[in-house]
Design a protein around this motif. Sequence first.
Motif, PDB file in Angstrom:
ATOM      1  N   PHE A  62       2.004  -0.518  -6.680  1.00 57.60           N
ATOM      2  CA  PHE A  62       0.943  -1.192  -7.430  1.00 57.60           C
ATOM      3  C   PHE A  62       1.533  -2.100  -8.511  1.00 57.60           C
ATOM      4  O   PHE A  62       1.044  -3.208  -8.734  1.00 57.60           O
ATOM      5  CB  PHE A  62       0.013  -0.165  -8.079  1.00 57.60           C
ATOM      6  CG  PHE A  62      -0.964   0.489  -7.142  1.00 57.60           C
ATOM      7  CD1 PHE A  62      -1.253  -0.067  -5.910  1.00 57.60           C
ATOM      8  CD2 PHE A  62      -1.614   1.658  -7.499  1.00 57.60           C
ATOM      9  CE1 PHE A  62      -2.166   0.530  -5.039  1.00 57.60           C
ATOM     10  CE2 PHE A  62      -2.521   2.271  -6.653  1.00 57.60           C
ATOM     11  CZ  PHE A  62      -2.805   1.703  -5.423  1.00 57.60           C
ATOM     12  N   LEU A  63       2.579  -1.622  -9.199  1.00 59.86           N
ATOM     13  CA  LEU A  63       3.175  -2.420 -10.272  1.00 59.86           C
ATOM     14  C   LEU A  63       3.743  -3.729  -9.745  1.00 59.86           C
ATOM     15  O   LEU A  63       3.565  -4.794 -10.356  1.00 59.86           O
ATOM     16  CB  LEU A  63       4.278  -1.625 -10.978  1.00 59.86           C
ATOM     17  CG  LEU A  63       3.864  -0.395 -11.782  1.00 59.86           C
ATOM     18  CD1 LEU A  63       5.076   0.219 -12.471  1.00 59.86           C
ATOM     19  CD2 LEU A  63       2.782  -0.729 -12.798  1.00 59.86           C
ATOM     20  N   VAL A  64       4.453  -3.661  -8.615  1.00 59.77           N
ATOM     21  CA  VAL A  64       5.034  -4.878  -8.035  1.00 59.77           C
ATOM     22  C   VAL A  64       3.925  -5.874  -7.688  1.00 59.77           C
ATOM     23  O   VAL A  64       4.007  -7.064  -8.018  1.00 59.77           O
ATOM     24  CB  VAL A  64       5.873  -4.548  -6.785  1.00 59.77           C
ATOM     25  CG1 VAL A  64       6.347  -5.838  -6.102  1.00 59.77           C
ATOM     26  CG2 VAL A  64       7.076  -3.682  -7.156  1.00 59.77           C
ATOM     27  N   HIS A  65       2.878  -5.385  -7.031  1.00 58.26           N
ATOM     28  CA  HIS A  65       1.780  -6.269  -6.650  1.00 58.26           C
ATOM     29  C   HIS A  65       1.003  -6.760  -7.868  1.00 58.26           C
ATOM     30  O   HIS A  65       0.597  -7.931  -7.929  1.00 58.26           O
ATOM     31  CB  HIS A  65       0.847  -5.550  -5.683  1.00 58.26           C
ATOM     32  CG  HIS A  65       1.408  -5.419  -4.307  1.00 58.26           C
ATOM     33  ND1 HIS A  65       0.951  -4.492  -3.393  1.00 58.26           N
ATOM     34  CD2 HIS A  65       2.404  -6.081  -3.682  1.00 58.26           C
ATOM     35  CE1 HIS A  65       1.640  -4.613  -2.258  1.00 58.26           C
ATOM     36  NE2 HIS A  65       2.519  -5.575  -2.409  1.00 58.26           N
ATOM     37  N   ASP A  66       0.782  -5.884  -8.852  1.00 60.68           N
ATOM     38  CA  ASP A  66       0.071  -6.298 -10.071  1.00 60.68           C
ATOM     39  C   ASP A  66       0.812  -7.427 -10.775  1.00 60.68           C
ATOM     40  O   ASP A  66       0.191  -8.375 -11.274  1.00 60.68           O
ATOM     41  CB  ASP A  66      -0.065  -5.117 -11.041  1.00 60.68           C
ATOM     42  CG  ASP A  66      -1.155  -4.137 -10.622  1.00 60.68           C
ATOM     43  OD1 ASP A  66      -1.849  -4.414  -9.629  1.00 60.68           O
ATOM     44  OD2 ASP A  66      -1.294  -3.103 -11.289  1.00 60.68           O
ATOM     45  N   VAL A  93       8.337  -5.997  -0.864  1.00 58.13           N
ATOM     46  CA  VAL A  93       8.843  -4.786  -1.507  1.00 58.13           C
ATOM     47  C   VAL A  93       7.677  -3.875  -1.905  1.00 58.13           C
ATOM     48  O   VAL A  93       7.735  -2.656  -1.712  1.00 58.13           O
ATOM     49  CB  VAL A  93       9.698  -5.139  -2.743  1.00 58.13           C
ATOM     50  CG1 VAL A  93       9.962  -3.910  -3.602  1.00 58.13           C
ATOM     51  CG2 VAL A  93      11.023  -5.753  -2.302  1.00 58.13           C
ATOM     52  N   GLY A  94       6.608  -4.465  -2.463  1.00 59.28           N
ATOM     53  CA  GLY A  94       5.431  -3.664  -2.786  1.00 59.28           C
ATOM     54  C   GLY A  94       4.838  -3.000  -1.560  1.00 59.28           C
ATOM     55  O   GLY A  94       4.451  -1.819  -1.594  1.00 59.28           O
ATOM     56  N   ASP A  95       4.771  -3.749  -0.452  1.00 58.30           N
ATOM     57  CA  ASP A  95       4.288  -3.166   0.804  1.00 58.30           C
ATOM     58  C   ASP A  95       5.175  -1.997   1.243  1.00 58.30           C
ATOM     59  O   ASP A  95       4.680  -0.957   1.692  1.00 58.30           O
ATOM     60  CB  ASP A  95       4.268  -4.227   1.906  1.00 58.30           C
ATOM     61  CG  ASP A  95       3.223  -5.306   1.672  1.00 58.30           C
ATOM     62  OD1 ASP A  95       2.330  -5.097   0.824  1.00 58.30           O
ATOM     63  OD2 ASP A  95       3.308  -6.357   2.338  1.00 58.30           O
TER      64      ASP A  95
END
Length: 321
Positions: A62-66, A93-95
């Motif tokens: 979630f942090l990477v995508h946020d 990477v988020g995936d």
Amino acid sequence: MKEYLRGGRAHEGFDALVADYPERGGRSLRASLCLATARAFGARPSEALNSAVALELLHNAFLVHDDVEDESEARRGSPTLHLRHGVPIAVNVGDALAVLSLRPLIENVEALGSRLALRVLEEAERMARESVEGQALELWWRQHNVIELGEADYLRMVLKKTCWYSTIYPLRVGALIGTRDGVGLDRYLRFGFFVGAAFQIQDDLLNLVGDEARYGKEINGDILEGKRTLMLIHLLGAANAEERVLLSRMLGSPRAARTLEDIRWVRERMDRYGSIEYARQVAHGLAGAALHEFSLAYGDLPDSPDKRFIEALPTWVLERT
């Protein structure tokens, strides 16, 4: 968690990217709360470990995508992944972290048995769904420059975006594992909501008044990103007509068009109209409600360090820097 992060995938460089955010550190609040709740209800740490690891991996996804969605520049004191390696790499990477979070939940079958492992997975699906719906709501407000918002709108968004995966889910899954599905989980919704909402408001406050070196993210970054924090919503309601027009115009512009002078102007008016102090009072009220709900939801548990850890959360939320 490192066993999943350094899992010997085909590309060694990709392994390092996937491990980047988790290995930067952090509070591990969600995993700790999951473990503490399970132990408070009598479980062995090993029985809750997979669920805690899965939650921490998903949190970092979630942090990477946020950070991509918010165009953030710093995370845990270092440049965000998409700034270092580009948006496509960061999204992938988020995936990968989200996919990795499934493996510990599958391995719960061995630790908990198939029936209880499925119940944990069902809770995880509910949590993830609530979280992305909350994020969608916040992004919608920003994309469409929604300014007619109130405190109830903010709390509904926070319930879904923050509380479900930060507090409600760890509390419910911990109780689920500790009682072997022997207690109604809805009794933990209110405590989880109150403490989670206080946590989010305090996080938003720290973005305005925190020590940047300790905070690890951009100070005033929420204003730059146009996030509808409780302070901004209060300001929109308190400002005069001319200020509302200027504020709406600034929020409707692209992030790159917002200047340091814009940010300074918003901060000055938040101070003038008492928006920061108002949010502090709301956070304190929510923390007080959380302490009351704790006595109702957990009062019959025997005393233990884990129970005291959970009870201390509302106070810690307000005092953390």
